[in-house]
Design an enzyme around this catalytic site. Structure first.
Site, short mmCIF file in Angstrom:
data_model
loop_
_atom_site.label_atom_id
_atom_site.label_comp_id
_atom_site.label_asym_id
_atom_site.label_seq_id
_atom_site.Cartn_x
_atom_site.Cartn_y
_atom_site.Cartn_z
N GLN A 60 -1.77 1.82 10.07
CA GLN A 60 -0.48 1.96 9.37
C GLN A 60 0.52 2.76 10.20
O GLN A 60 1.73 2.54 10.08
CB GLN A 60 -0.67 2.66 8.01
CG GLN A 60 -1.42 1.85 6.97
CD GLN A 60 -2.91 2.15 6.97
OE1 GLN A 60 -3.48 2.58 7.98
NE2 GLN A 60 -3.57 1.93 5.85
N ARG A 62 0.87 -1.18 0.00
CA ARG A 62 0.00 0.00 0.00
C ARG A 62 0.90 1.22 0.00
O ARG A 62 2.12 1.12 0.14
CB ARG A 62 -1.02 0.01 1.14
CG ARG A 62 -0.69 -0.70 2.40
CD ARG A 62 0.48 -0.12 3.14
NE ARG A 62 0.33 1.30 3.34
CZ ARG A 62 1.31 2.14 3.61
NH1 ARG A 62 2.56 1.70 3.69
NH2 ARG A 62 1.10 3.42 3.79
N GLY A 63 0.26 2.38 -0.14
CA GLY A 63 1.04 3.61 -0.32
C GLY A 63 1.05 3.94 -1.79
O GLY A 63 1.42 3.11 -2.62
N ALA A 64 0.60 5.17 -2.13
CA ALA A 64 0.39 5.51 -3.54
C ALA A 64 1.63 5.25 -4.41
O ALA A 64 1.52 4.57 -5.45
CB ALA A 64 -0.09 6.96 -3.65
N ASN A 114 -6.44 11.76 0.59
CA ASN A 114 -5.42 11.02 1.35
C ASN A 114 -6.14 10.17 2.38
O ASN A 114 -7.37 10.22 2.53
CB ASN A 114 -4.43 12.00 2.00
CG ASN A 114 -3.23 11.29 2.59
OD1 ASN A 114 -2.61 10.44 1.94
ND2 ASN A 114 -2.88 11.61 3.82
N LYS A 115 -5.38 9.38 3.11
CA LYS A 115 -5.91 8.44 4.11
C LYS A 115 -6.98 9.09 4.98
O LYS A 115 -6.86 10.22 5.40
CB LYS A 115 -4.73 7.98 4.98
CG LYS A 115 -5.06 6.99 6.06
CD LYS A 115 -5.80 5.76 5.57
CE LYS A 115 -5.10 5.08 4.41
NZ LYS A 115 -6.02 4.17 3.67
N ASP A 134 -2.86 10.47 -1.97
CA ASP A 134 -3.19 9.40 -2.92
C ASP A 134 -3.61 9.96 -4.27
O ASP A 134 -3.50 9.29 -5.29
CB ASP A 134 -4.27 8.49 -2.34
CG ASP A 134 -3.69 7.67 -1.20
OD1 ASP A 134 -3.62 8.20 -0.07
OD2 ASP A 134 -3.26 6.53 -1.43
N ARG A 166 -7.30 -0.77 -6.82
CA ARG A 166 -7.67 0.26 -5.84
C ARG A 166 -8.02 1.54 -6.60
O ARG A 166 -7.26 1.97 -7.47
CB ARG A 166 -6.53 0.50 -4.83
CG ARG A 166 -6.30 -0.75 -3.97
CD ARG A 166 -5.56 -0.45 -2.70
NE ARG A 166 -6.38 0.28 -1.76
CZ ARG A 166 -5.89 0.87 -0.66
NH1 ARG A 166 -4.59 0.83 -0.41
NH2 ARG A 166 -6.69 1.51 0.17
#
Lengths: 347, 347
Positions: free
Chosen positions: B194, B44-46, B245-246, B235, B87
């Site tokens: 996370q 995960r993580g853009a 974003n998150k 993101d 995603r």
């Protein structure tokens, strides 16, 4: 059954640490053990720990071997100090022990057993009044909820946070009982997860429709217009209307104001502390870091070993973010100073 | 080792679901399995899922039985559709697969094996560039951190969110490596944790001082003056500077602005989506409710059985709350439209 009750010369508490997985009660006959239970959050919620503190005084009176009035009052004063120190932020605890202590001090009964009886009666009265006060707050609070509203709720403020019925959740419950269609977004409320564990458990039993959300998601739902009001309780309200409540309340209040979502605090007047001019003077409890490092209540470790955490259990919401404070004596709106004074005096 | 890497004709990922308890890697030789791994957040993580997507295209090229250019391009287009759907919110995924697809489409090589080689080389180039880009962002971002600052960080934006080094956490790491005394308040970042699992693990290894906090506590630390800056990743950044974003980022940004705390977004230009005029057009992924109902990554159930949850994985922060967007091509400040266009074109 009540969250806090007096049964067979003992204080009976629902053990809120193990809900919703298990429903267990614990009986306390030693006020020191009861104080420990308050610290460890067997019982939590400002009104509930107020009632627990009052019954703790009754335990101390029962435990005291004093044969005279002065000896008993001395023992009660010692117990009060122990009970008040169990948790620092919620004022209801010392409000209740003060009330019992003041009554005992004013009694001119020569027989200490009569004082013991009076102390227990006063504690019982505080508990009974709490249920009645919650229903009055709920009536005032429910009037602020419209048919079809989605309401955001933080922490647990239901029957489990009080002797019975609830404060903010009581208002939501009453709106539901009045036949209004209410949907609740339930903040899970890390780190102790009172929302995921306790509020979800209560709402499920009451049949109130709800969805659990991560605390992080509350802003998204407000920004996208899916929330009509935020309802929270309080652990202490300063004289100017600043509100100390469960950590995360401040963020919610700021974001609610930014999105023109009304932000309501539901709290009995016993939560108002006239001796504190504003929120900066309210002591903020910092709890054990294990609550953040893992899922404390389930003994699950999440974070790496050998690290540290900060864990303030409460925050202060300045009065400018609070749309109204709902008390048993009516809805107080800004400016809060005079309104809160009138509510406390019920004039 | 890198978070995403090509090893022996396979894509090797660090399994981020089991950190910090276990360090495990998984090799993927089937792009469909890799897409599933992206959905399930093995990676995960853009920026990291961008690189994973590019390598997924290399896997698809390797898997394709096509003997001609057109057949191979057809197979690649199919793979791109599968990978992009893994995603929806982070644009880096389709940015990377687009880049590989465009290259392949422009190649006039008659031998499909030469196209296969070129596709792999392009994926490798994307991964290598990501490391270099992160270091350039970190240089720009570190300049915004002063000696002695306490910085609040949300989610994970470190080496694990990228191919290596990190975006927002990269800036913090570089400030630390430059000898500045930096303290980090690490949002645990429910529901996937996370922060508690990955950021804490990275900072501990790097020797950067930090404390883990519940997401709910971030407002308290800002309001009490204990935070000098907030650093987050992104993101997707809309053309006008709105930032997806998150989940929880929006709340943080609103509260940061309310307290005059600078709010910095660190993101490569590959995260900017010029086709999206503002944040309202960014698709917000809603993930499985089990992530909220329990500690999903540990299989621990918290909430009562038989209830529902809402689980948006991202939120949108309007550009008015963003102090600056730090890209590899410099720090962009409001108004963002022209600045972001220049940063993307690097002029």
């Amino acid at each position: 059954m009540r969250t806090v009750d007096w049964q067979n010369n003992a204080v009976r508490l629902i053990d809120q640490r193990v809900l919703p997985g298990r429903f267990e009660v614990i009986d306390y006959t030693d006020y020191r053990e009861l104080a420990k239970a308050i610290t460890e959050m067997v019982v939590r919620g400002a009104p509930a720990i107020g009632a627990a503190g009052a019954f703790g005084m009754a335990l101390a009176a029962q435990q005291s071997a004093a044969r005279g009035r002065d000896g008993l009052l001395n023992d009660l004063a010692q117990a009060k100090a122990v009970l008040d120190a169990a948790r620092p932020t919620a004022i209801n605890l010392s409000w209740a022990t003060n009330r019992v202590m003041t009554l005992a001090g004013h009694l001119v009964l020569p027989n200490p057993d009569d004082i013991r009886s009076a102390v227990l009666a006063e504690a019982q009265k505080i508990a009974d009044e709490d249920v009645e006060i919650n229903r009055r707050m709920a009536m005032h609070g429910a009037a602020l909820i419209a048919d079809g509203d989605t309401v955001l709720h933080h922490c647990n403020t239901g029957a489990l946070a009080t002797v019975d019925y609830g404060t903010a959740l009581g208002a939501i419950r009453m709106a539901h009982e009045q036949g209004k269609r209410v949907h609740v977004l339930v903040d899970e409320t890390r780190p102790r997860l009172q929302g995921a564990r306790l509020t979800a458990w209560e709402l499920k039993q009451l049949g109130v429709p709800f969805d659990l959300i991560a605390d992080n998601a509350a802003g998204h739902f407000m920004y996208t217009g899916q929330v009509q009001a935020v309802f929270v309780g309080a652990d202490r309200v300063a004289a100017n209307g600043d509100v100390a409540n469960k950590i995360g309340t401040y963020k919610l209040a700021v974001v609610a104001k930014e999105n023109s979502v009304p932000f309501y605090v539901v709290a009995p007047t016993s939560t108002v502390d006239p001796s504190v001019p504003d929120g900066t003077h309210i002591p903020i409890e910092e709890r054990p870091m294990d609550e953040v490092l893992g899922l404390e209540t389930h003994g699950e470790r999440v974070a790496p070993e050998g690290i540290t955490a900060r864990n303030p259990a409460f925050d202060v919401t300045p009065n400018r973010y609070v749309t109204a404070i709902v008390t048993e004596n009516g809805v107080v709106r800004p400016p809060y100073g005079e309104g809160l004074r009138r509510a406390v005096r019920n004039v």
